[in-house]
Design a protein around this motif. Structure first.
Motif, PDB file in Angstrom:
ATOM      1  N   ASP A   7       0.814  -1.210   0.000  1.00  0.00           N
ATOM      2  CA  ASP A   7       0.000   0.000   0.000  1.00  0.00           C
ATOM      3  C   ASP A   7       0.852   1.266   0.000  1.00  0.00           C
ATOM      4  N   ARG A   8       1.997   1.209   0.670  1.00  0.00           N
ATOM      5  CA  ARG A   8       2.862   2.387   0.788  1.00  0.00           C
ATOM      6  C   ARG A   8       4.299   2.004   0.466  1.00  0.00           C
ATOM      7  N   ILE A   9       4.942   2.771  -0.390  1.00  0.00           N
ATOM      8  CA  ILE A   9       6.326   2.486  -0.780  1.00  0.00           C
ATOM      9  C   ILE A   9       7.294   2.678   0.381  1.00  0.00           C
ATOM     10  N   ASP A  10       7.001   3.596   1.274  1.00  0.00           N
ATOM     11  CA  ASP A  10       7.924   3.863   2.380  1.00  0.00           C
ATOM     12  C   ASP A  10       7.961   2.736   3.405  1.00  0.00           C
TER      13      ASP A  10
END
Length: 50
Positions: A7-10
């Protein structure tokens, strides 16, 4: 090829070392496997069966 949906690249590579990330980017699965192995003394590879 490696594929994972996040969901989130970080947070995608949270807990991965820089060397692991570089091996993945370079598609070096052998190196990635080596880097992913547990290196501490409790790893089964380091235990000595008496």
């Amino acid at each position: 090829m490696y594929y994972e949906d996040c969901d989130r690249i970080d947070t995608a590579f949270q807990g991965w070392s820089r060397k692991q990330q570089q091996a993945l980017i370079a598609s070096d699965m052998n190196q990635l496997h080596i880097l992913a192995e547990c290196q501490n003394g409790s790893h089964c590879k380091h235990s000595h069966a008496d």
